[in-house]
Enzyme design. Structure first.
Site, PDB file in Angstrom:
ATOM      1  N   SER A  45       0.587  -1.166  -0.224  1.00  0.00           N
ATOM      2  CA  SER A  45      -0.101   0.420  -0.007  1.00  0.00           C
ATOM      3  C   SER A  45       0.624   1.531   0.169  1.00  0.00           C
ATOM      4  CB  SER A  45      -1.039  -0.120   1.162  1.00  0.00           C
ATOM      5  OG  SER A  45      -2.017   0.782   0.748  1.00  0.00           O
TER       6      SER A  45
ATOM      7  N   ASP B  39      -6.437  -3.439  -2.075  1.00  0.00           N
ATOM      8  CA  ASP B  39      -5.115  -2.971  -1.193  1.00  0.00           C
ATOM      9  C   ASP B  39      -4.434  -4.335  -0.307  1.00  0.00           C
ATOM     10  OD1 ASP B  39      -3.794  -2.182   0.775  1.00  0.00           O
ATOM     11  OD2 ASP B  39      -4.585  -0.497   1.074  1.00  0.00           O
TER      12      ASP B  39
END
Length: 257
Positions: free
Chosen positions: A34, A148
């Protein structure tokens, strides 16, 4: 070196890298998730200073300008505008051609598994890794729906390429200092937000136990949240301070041995 997820708190990764280098250490490979995927990728491409200078220009108004809202059932923001803005000073490159070995992780929502990017387009990999569920539009690639990486592996210590004599360092900004926080608003948003944060944090703790780093910079914050991108210099300073303390602890333990 491994950099965790954590939204804007991940700007502390910049300070961690700068402090590490200032003390004479060399980053030989890097893995991220991320925001850690973004910072790690920019660093591996040799453009960390440019990224830091750009972040200094970010205020609330600029954040709104870079937010391409979408009226979709599965996301609020397309996420294209922010990537295009960064690519103006960090050109896209093939991961395998970068001077520092790099990889990042995303999550295949359909198959329920981790996906590791260690080749191909840098920014395609970053865009997949930062696809915060319900916020950023998922990335569709090769039949996968990518979200994510923090969902499955928020600090991918087990994915970084290592030589036998390398020191494994992890920087974890996924945690919140909940003890010092006073949550008075109990609603759908706060429940979902904190539940997600708790799950990511627990996964992060489990990973540091399964693949124990030699140096762990554990940065739990109470004052800054995942969207405080306009606080970059303060977050970078926290990263430097915490990394300095972690290195001192590591070197002290080495001397004792």
């Amino acid at each position: 070196m491994t950099l965790s997820s954590g939204g804007a708190r991940g700007l502390a990764h910049i300070g961690a890298i700068e402090e590490l280098e200032s003390q004479g250490y060399q980053v030989t490979s890097i893995a991220g998730c991320s925001m850690g995927a973004l910072i790690g990728g920019v660093y591996a491409a040799g453009k960390l200073k440019e990224f830091r200078d750009w972040m200094k220009t970010i205020d609330r108004k600029k954040m709104l300008e870079l937010t391409d809202f979408s009226f979709s059932l599965d996301h609020l923001v397309k996420g294209t505008r922010i990537i295009e803005a960064i690519m103006e000073f960090v050109p896209d490159v093939a991961i395998e051609d970068m001077p520092i070995p790099y990889c990042c992780v995303a999550t295949d929502w359909k198959a329920g598994r981790e996906v590791v990017f260690d080749s191909g387009s840098l920014f395609e990999a970053i865009r997949a890794s930062i696809s915060l569920p319900t916020f950023y539009e998922p990335v569709q690639k090769d039949g996968m729906i990518l979200i994510d990486g923090g969902v499955v592996n928020p600090i991918p210590l087990n994915r970084v390429k290592r030589q036998n004599d390398d020191i494994l360092m992890g920087v974890d900004v996924s945690g919140h200092d909940y003890k010092s926080q006073n949550v008075n608003h109990f609603n759908y948003y706060t429940v979902l937000s904190r539940t997600s944060s708790l799950m990511i944090r627990q996964n992060s703790i489990l990973m540091t136990q399964l693949t124990k780093p030699d140096i762990l910079v554990d940065i739990q914050m109470s004052r800054y949240g995942g969207f405080d991108y306009d606080k970059s210099e303060k977050l970078i300073a926290i990263g430097r301070q915490k990394t300095q303390q972690a290195i001192a602890k590591y070197e002290g333990n080495v001397l004792k041995e």
